[in-house]
Design a protein around this motif. Structure first.
Motif, PDB file in Angstrom:
ATOM      1  N   LEU A  96       0.825  -1.210   0.000  1.00 42.92           N
ATOM      2  CA  LEU A  96       0.000   0.000   0.000  1.00 42.92           C
ATOM      3  C   LEU A  96       0.858   1.258   0.000  1.00 42.92           C
ATOM      4  N   THR A  97       1.986   1.232   0.694  1.00 45.24           N
ATOM      5  CA  THR A  97       2.850   2.413   0.727  1.00 45.24           C
ATOM      6  C   THR A  97       3.510   2.671  -0.620  1.00 45.24           C
ATOM      7  N   LEU A  98       3.630   1.625  -1.431  1.00 42.50           N
ATOM      8  CA  LEU A  98       4.320   1.741  -2.714  1.00 42.50           C
ATOM      9  C   LEU A  98       3.395   2.105  -3.871  1.00 42.50           C
ATOM     10  N   PHE A  99       2.188   1.556  -3.853  1.00 39.10           N
ATOM     11  CA  PHE A  99       1.334   1.651  -5.039  1.00 39.10           C
ATOM     12  C   PHE A  99       0.146   2.596  -4.891  1.00 39.10           C
ATOM     13  N   ILE A 100      -0.156   3.039  -3.668  1.00 32.96           N
ATOM     14  CA  ILE A 100      -1.289   3.958  -3.476  1.00 32.96           C
ATOM     15  C   ILE A 100      -0.808   5.127  -2.624  1.00 32.96           C
ATOM     16  N   PRO A 101      -0.257   6.174  -3.228  1.00 37.24           N
ATOM     17  CA  PRO A 101       0.318   7.295  -2.483  1.00 37.24           C
ATOM     18  C   PRO A 101      -0.735   8.277  -1.965  1.00 37.24           C
ATOM     19  N   THR A 102      -1.487   7.859  -0.953  1.00 36.84           N
ATOM     20  CA  THR A 102      -2.475   8.738  -0.327  1.00 36.84           C
ATOM     21  C   THR A 102      -2.403   8.584   1.189  1.00 36.84           C
ATOM     22  N   THR A 103      -2.975   9.563   1.881  1.00 34.10           N
ATOM     23  CA  THR A 103      -3.012   9.499   3.341  1.00 34.10           C
ATOM     24  C   THR A 103      -3.817   8.302   3.816  1.00 34.10           C
TER      25      THR A 103
ATOM     26  N   LEU B 113      19.176   7.657   4.734  1.00 31.58           N
ATOM     27  CA  LEU B 113      20.114   7.539   3.621  1.00 31.58           C
ATOM     28  C   LEU B 113      19.445   7.398   2.261  1.00 31.58           C
ATOM     29  N   VAL B 114      18.169   7.023   2.247  1.00 31.53           N
ATOM     30  CA  VAL B 114      17.494   6.739   0.982  1.00 31.53           C
ATOM     31  C   VAL B 114      16.208   7.548   0.883  1.00 31.53           C
ATOM     32  N   SER B 115      15.602   7.511  -0.283  1.00 35.10           N
ATOM     33  CA  SER B 115      14.340   8.216  -0.500  1.00 35.10           C
ATOM     34  C   SER B 115      13.185   7.476   0.162  1.00 35.10           C
ATOM     35  N   TYR B 116      12.064   8.154   0.262  1.00 36.05           N
ATOM     36  CA  TYR B 116      10.856   7.574   0.850  1.00 36.05           C
ATOM     37  C   TYR B 116      10.451   6.291   0.130  1.00 36.05           C
ATOM     38  N   ARG B 117      10.413   6.312  -1.183  1.00 36.45           N
ATOM     39  CA  ARG B 117       9.988   5.144  -1.964  1.00 36.45           C
ATOM     40  C   ARG B 117      11.002   4.011  -1.855  1.00 36.45           C
ATOM     41  N   THR B 118      12.294   4.330  -1.865  1.00 34.87           N
ATOM     42  CA  THR B 118      13.312   3.286  -1.749  1.00 34.87           C
ATOM     43  C   THR B 118      13.237   2.603  -0.387  1.00 34.87           C
ATOM     44  N   LEU B 119      12.999   3.379   0.651  1.00 30.35           N
ATOM     45  CA  LEU B 119      12.856   2.807   1.990  1.00 30.35           C
ATOM     46  C   LEU B 119      11.703   1.809   2.038  1.00 30.35           C
TER      47      LEU B 119
ATOM     48  N   ILE C 115      12.623  -1.467   0.018  1.00 33.12           N
ATOM     49  CA  ILE C 115      13.516  -2.354   0.768  1.00 33.12           C
ATOM     50  C   ILE C 115      12.755  -3.061   1.884  1.00 33.12           C
ATOM     51  N   SER C 116      11.910  -2.315   2.571  1.00 34.67           N
ATOM     52  CA  SER C 116      11.154  -2.885   3.690  1.00 34.67           C
ATOM     53  C   SER C 116      10.187  -3.966   3.222  1.00 34.67           C
ATOM     54  N   ALA C 117       9.656  -3.824   2.021  1.00 35.98           N
ATOM     55  CA  ALA C 117       8.663  -4.771   1.513  1.00 35.98           C
ATOM     56  C   ALA C 117       9.254  -6.143   1.208  1.00 35.98           C
ATOM     57  N   VAL C 118      10.569  -6.247   1.094  1.00 40.00           N
ATOM     58  CA  VAL C 118      11.203  -7.535   0.788  1.00 40.00           C
ATOM     59  C   VAL C 118      11.139  -8.486   1.976  1.00 40.00           C
ATOM     60  N   VAL C 119      11.232  -7.946   3.183  1.00 38.68           N
ATOM     61  CA  VAL C 119      11.345  -8.780   4.388  1.00 38.68           C
ATOM     62  C   VAL C 119      10.136  -9.696   4.587  1.00 38.68           C
ATOM     63  N   PRO C 120       8.890  -9.238   4.416  1.00 38.21           N
ATOM     64  CA  PRO C 120       7.755 -10.153   4.606  1.00 38.21           C
ATOM     65  C   PRO C 120       7.779 -11.353   3.661  1.00 38.21           C
ATOM     66  N   PHE C 121       8.298 -11.180   2.445  1.00 38.90           N
ATOM     67  CA  PHE C 121       8.412 -12.314   1.531  1.00 38.90           C
ATOM     68  C   PHE C 121       9.377 -13.359   2.089  1.00 38.90           C
ATOM     69  N   LEU C 122      10.506 -12.910   2.615  1.00 41.53           N
ATOM     70  CA  LEU C 122      11.484 -13.838   3.190  1.00 41.53           C
ATOM     71  C   LEU C 122      10.887 -14.564   4.401  1.00 41.53           C
ATOM     72  N   PHE C 123      10.154 -13.828   5.218  1.00 45.48           N
ATOM     73  CA  PHE C 123       9.514 -14.433   6.383  1.00 45.48           C
ATOM     74  C   PHE C 123       8.519 -15.507   5.963  1.00 45.48           C
ATOM     75  N   LEU C 124       7.688 -15.224   4.977  1.00 47.15           N
ATOM     76  CA  LEU C 124       6.661 -16.171   4.543  1.00 47.15           C
ATOM     77  C   LEU C 124       7.289 -17.468   4.049  1.00 47.15           C
ATOM     78  N   VAL C 125       8.340 -17.366   3.255  1.00 45.83           N
ATOM     79  CA  VAL C 125       9.001 -18.560   2.718  1.00 45.83           C
ATOM     80  C   VAL C 125       9.588 -19.410   3.835  1.00 45.83           C
ATOM     81  N   ALA C 126      10.197 -18.779   4.832  1.00 45.84           N
ATOM     82  CA  ALA C 126      10.832 -19.523   5.923  1.00 45.84           C
ATOM     83  C   ALA C 126       9.813 -20.100   6.900  1.00 45.84           C
TER      84      ALA C 126
END
Length: 466
Positions: free
Chosen positions: A95-102, A160-166, A169-180
């Motif tokens: 949601l933070t990546l694809f829908i930029p609204t409050t 160190l990074v932009s709002y979107r980059t942050l 990067i954060s969105a990758v972790v839940p995928f790793l958690f789900l697989v493990a």
């Protein structure tokens, strides 16, 4: 228990607590992005009032989910209730990546809070049921260690990074958690609760690294059967003096943890700390805060099964009371006569208090409530008690986060830190009088200790009257 069993328990603990690592990322996220919103470095703009709701909405979601999670973990099992957190967190970051609204951020933080509430409800119970008594305290401590590591990740990467980059990067972790998480075994306690002894034997043997587990399984089954003689209801919980005492210990520790200042310091450090730091700037101080939480928590993990739960909790709560008192004193005098001199010459004091708060929090109150949560309750009501504890954490965090900006803007930061001091003093006194030591005891021995405290005759009378 073999070394293989220890390694397996550590592995499952790390995987299961990745869910709270993700929650820690969401807790650290505001400290990195609030300034980006103020400087209009995000995909959309938000007012200060909207930002306060974005911060607080996570705790609102946390209040909603624990009761549902408590029923879910008894219906589906500990493992499936943990695995489902993966998709939930994936959606929240998407949601933070694809829908930029409050409103998308409100929803994302709400879902993240629901995931945090479920994690706080399910994972401590799961870890308490799979761990050997000798290392149960250390494994339970990893839960909060992961929370601090998640916060640390956002604190380091965010500036160190932009709002979107942050967010990417954060969105990758839940995928790793789900697989493990898919490959984790179910809790043998839960399997016995469902009458599936053969599967429970396989699970317990895996967690112990092989060998003969018949005697331990027999003791576990007797314990489960005895505890399941009573119905798994809230009425059973409130009818028992023994369980009510255990619940009071956990709820008081949870309330002190979140209402004692940690939620606001995590979210609003950039506003609390003066601009003229003596050695570090605000962002560096937040990074140091996160590193200190993780490092001190790691040290405390090694101490909790040696020193004990209660001494660490007492030291932590008392230290936090002193720290928040000095915070309050600084902010009180910085806005009165001579305030400019205080702010200029004593600018180091809030930075020192900021660092000291991290030390005192991580050494005890930051993780002992979670350890207690996995130890103090019989299996038939464990899910209900875990839900109540999680709601307590969320409610205290929501209230303090939402009122912090309003009270501070109207009266000054000293007012909120004075409130935090009162909470920490009260928590210290309650722990000293009522908390028990569970170091090195089996779950059955802990129940017997609680029963001895309230007295068998009084307990029996209470249950008959109910």
């Amino acid at each position: 228990m073999s070394k293989k069993g220890v390694y397996r328990q550590i592995y499952v603990t790390i995987v299961a607590t990745m869910s709270i690592f993700i929650s820690g990322m969401w807790l650290g996220w505001p400290s990195s992005v609030v300034e980006k919103f103020v400087k209009h470095e995000t995909d959309f703009n938000a007012t200060m009032d909207e930002l306060s709701w974005i911060v607080a909405t996570m705790d609102l979601g946390n209040v909603i989910s624990p009761l549902v999670a408590g029923h879910l973990m008894d219906f589906m099992g500990r493992k499936p209730s943990t695995v489902v957190l993966g998709p939930l967190f994936i959606v929240s970051w998407a949601l933070t990546l694809f829908i930029p609204t409050t409103w998308a951020l409100y929803t994302a933080r709400l879902l993240a809070g629901m995931g945090k509430g479920m994690s706080y409800t399910v994972v401590p119970v799961y870890l308490g049921e799979i761990a050997s008594p000798a290392i149960r305290g250390a494994l339970g401590s990893v839960f909060c260690l992961q929370l601090h590591f998640g916060f640390l990740m956002e604190a380091i990467i965010g500036p160190l990074v932009s709002y979107r980059t942050l967010n990417t990067i954060s969105a990758v972790v839940p995928f790793l958690f789900l697989v493990a998480a898919i490959w984790m075994p179910e809790s043998p306690y839960y399997l016995l609760k469902r009458g599936r002894r053969p599967q429970a034997a396989v699970s317990l043997q895996w967690f112990r690294g092989g060998g003969d587990v018949v005697n331990e399984l027999d003791r576990m089954e007797v314990n489960v059967r005895k505890e399941m003689e009573n119905r798994s209801t809230f009425r059973e919980l409130f009818a028992s003096r023994k369980d009510m005492r255990a619940l009071a210990i956990v709820v008081a520790a949870c309330a002190t943890q979140r209402a004692g200042g940690i939620s606001c310091i995590m979210a609003y450090s950039a506003l609390i700390l003066p601009d003229n730091g003596p050695l570090l700037n605000k962002h560096e101080s937040v990074m140091l805060f996160a590193v200190t939480l993780a490092v001190v928590n790691l040290v405390a993990v090694a101490l909790v099964d040696r020193i004990g739960r209660k001494p660490l909790l007492l030291f932590s709560e008392g230290g936090l009371a002193v720290t928040t008192l000095w915070f309050a004193v600084f902010f009180y005098f910085s806005q009165g006569d001579g305030g400019e001199w205080v702010s200029r010459e004593l600018a180091w004091l809030p930075y020192l208090c900021h660092f000291s708060f991290a030390v005192m929090f991580a050494v005890g109150v930051g993780f002992v409530p979670v350890v207690f949560l996995g130890e103090l309750f019989p299996v038939n009501i464990r899910s209900h008690c875990s839900a109540i504890a999680s709601i307590t954490l969320a409610f205290c965090s929501f209230v303090t986060n939402k009122m912090f900006l309003f009270v501070s803007n109207r009266y000054g930061f000293y007012a909120m830190f004075s409130l935090f001091t009162v909470v920490n003093v009260a928590g210290t006194l309650f722990t000293y009088k009522y908390a028990i030591e569970t170091k090195g005891k089996t779950l059955q021995e802990i129940q017997e200790q609680l029963q001895d405290i309230v007295g068998p005759r009084r307990e029996k009378t209470d249950q008959n009257n109910s």
